[in-house]
Design a protein around this motif. Structure first.
Motif, short mmCIF file in Angstrom:
data_model
loop_
_atom_site.label_atom_id
_atom_site.label_comp_id
_atom_site.label_asym_id
_atom_site.label_seq_id
_atom_site.Cartn_x
_atom_site.Cartn_y
_atom_site.Cartn_z
N GLU A 39 0.83 -1.21 0.00
CA GLU A 39 0.00 0.00 0.00
C GLU A 39 0.86 1.25 0.00
O GLU A 39 0.59 2.21 -0.72
N ARG A 40 1.92 1.23 0.80
CA ARG A 40 2.82 2.38 0.86
C ARG A 40 3.52 2.60 -0.48
O ARG A 40 3.65 3.73 -0.95
N ALA A 41 3.96 1.49 -1.11
CA ALA A 41 4.62 1.60 -2.41
C ALA A 41 3.67 2.14 -3.47
O ALA A 41 4.04 2.98 -4.30
N ALA A 42 2.42 1.68 -3.43
CA ALA A 42 1.42 2.16 -4.39
C ALA A 42 1.15 3.65 -4.19
O ALA A 42 1.01 4.41 -5.16
N ARG A 43 1.10 4.07 -2.93
CA ARG A 43 0.87 5.49 -2.64
C ARG A 43 2.05 6.34 -3.12
O ARG A 43 1.86 7.41 -3.70
N GLN A 44 3.27 5.83 -2.89
CA GLN A 44 4.44 6.57 -3.35
C GLN A 44 4.49 6.65 -4.87
O GLN A 44 4.85 7.69 -5.43
N ASP A 45 4.10 5.56 -5.54
CA ASP A 45 4.06 5.57 -7.00
C ASP A 45 3.04 6.58 -7.51
O ASP A 45 3.29 7.30 -8.50
N ALA A 46 1.88 6.63 -6.84
CA ALA A 46 0.85 7.58 -7.26
C ALA A 46 1.31 9.01 -7.06
O ALA A 46 1.08 9.88 -7.91
N GLU A 47 1.97 9.27 -5.93
CA GLU A 47 2.47 10.61 -5.66
C GLU A 47 3.56 10.99 -6.67
O GLU A 47 3.61 12.13 -7.15
N HIS A 48 4.43 10.02 -6.97
CA HIS A 48 5.49 10.29 -7.95
C HIS A 48 4.90 10.57 -9.32
O HIS A 48 5.34 11.49 -10.03
N SER A 49 3.87 9.81 -9.70
CA SER A 49 3.22 10.02 -10.99
C SER A 49 2.56 11.39 -11.05
O SER A 49 2.63 12.09 -12.06
N ALA A 50 1.91 11.79 -9.94
CA ALA A 50 1.26 13.10 -9.90
C ALA A 50 2.29 14.22 -10.01
O ALA A 50 2.07 15.21 -10.73
N ASN A 51 3.41 14.07 -9.29
CA ASN A 51 4.46 15.09 -9.35
C ASN A 51 5.05 15.18 -10.76
O ASN A 51 5.34 16.28 -11.25
N ARG A 52 5.21 14.03 -11.39
CA ARG A 52 5.77 14.03 -12.76
C ARG A 52 4.81 14.74 -13.71
O ARG A 52 5.24 15.49 -14.60
N THR A 53 3.52 14.51 -13.53
CA THR A 53 2.53 15.17 -14.38
C THR A 53 2.61 16.68 -14.24
O THR A 53 2.55 17.43 -15.23
N VAL A 54 2.75 17.14 -12.99
CA VAL A 54 2.86 18.59 -12.74
C VAL A 54 4.09 19.15 -13.44
O VAL A 54 4.04 20.20 -14.10
N HIS A 55 5.23 18.44 -13.32
CA HIS A 55 6.46 18.92 -13.94
C HIS A 55 6.36 18.91 -15.47
O HIS A 55 6.85 19.82 -16.14
N LEU A 56 5.72 17.88 -16.02
CA LEU A 56 5.58 17.81 -17.47
C LEU A 56 4.67 18.92 -17.98
O LEU A 56 4.91 19.48 -19.06
#
Length: 268
Positions: free
Chosen positions: A140-157
């Motif tokens: 669950e923690r890994a999935a949450r970190q992946d989701a947060e990382h994906s969201a941050n990447r979207t913002v940067h892109l």
């Protein structure tokens, strides 16, 4: 904590790990230099723990003589004799749909009562439940970190796209690619090379993260076969190396260049 309850003189937990060897998650009352070599062979070893890991069935065995034990479990004969165990109990740790590890107890007694066996089985089941909760929590923690990382990447892109839409010169575009691209891709180094007019060399026009020495040595890179930048320029195909070993196995001449590099992946 369980050893006094079961009158055990030794206990250990091995886990299937990610490869051939067992991971020793914990041990008490046993000698490390004797148990670790057994763990290296994992399920393939001729030991009681390996048998339980393979079959998923609990075993409670009287050790008997060294010769008797050696005939069935020769790899662990020295280990068992050194600790003078009279009884060995090996219990499967079953969770996530399969046997993932083994909990074992060594006892000086020469027999084990039925109620002690039942208590050990119940304790192993509780351990399995705890390990399953830990696995689910980690997932669950890994999935949450992946989701947060994906969201941050979207913002940067999105920021990268907006900045590029306002750029008017080649220099501005290259600077945006390196600076914003570094954040968007979570990279430690980004460099932009452009082909010269004769398409024989790649000129470094912008970078973030290159050392002064790297910047000087890569100021102009010949487009040659057998070199990753040159191959990408000639073929027009992107190249991705998830591990440094992938890069150096394809381009052995770069082994010395990247030997001390902290970079673990490369995209061209």
């Amino acid at each position: 904590e369980a050893m006094p309850a079961f009158h055990a003189s030794g206990a250990w937990i091995v886990h299937g790990g990610t490869g051939v060897a067992f991971d020793v998650l914990g041990m008490r009352g046993v000698r490390e230099e004797l148990i670790l070599p057994l763990a290296m062979d994992g399920r393939r070893s001729r030991t009681l723990s390996a048998e339980v890991a393979r079959t998923g069935e609990a075993r409670f065995l009287i050790v008997g003589s060294r010769d008797e034990w050696s005939r069935v479990y020769p790899d662990s004969a020295n280990f068992v004799a050194a600790h003078q165990f009279g009884v060995l109990a090996a219990l499967p740790l079953y969770y996530a749909g399969s046997t993932r590890g083994v909990l074992a107890f060594g006892l000086p007694a020469v027999e084990l009562a039925e109620e002690d066996r039942a208590a050990m089985m119940a304790f192993a089941a509780q351990c399995s439940q705890s390990l399953e909760r830990a696995r689910l929590h980690a997932a669950e923690r890994a999935a949450r970190q992946d989701a947060e990382h994906s969201a941050n990447r979207t913002v940067h892109l999105q920021a990268l796209t907006a900045a590029l839409s306002q750029a008017l010169t080649l220099g501005e575009i290259c600077d945006i690619i390196t600076k914003e691209g570094r954040a968007a891709m979570d990279a430690d180094t980004v460099a932009v090379f452009l082909l010269d007019d004769e398409r024989r060399s790649l000129d470094l026009v912008s970078d973030v993260g290159l050392s002064d020495i790297r910047r000087q040595t890569h100021a102009r890179v010949p487009v040659e076969e057998g070199e990753p930048l040159g191959d990408a320029a000639r073929t027009g195909e992107a190249m991705f190396f998830a591990q440094l070993e992938e890069l150096t196995s394809r381009y052995p001449t770069l082994d010395a260049t990247f030997a001390s590099s902290p970079r673990h992946a490369l995209a061209i």
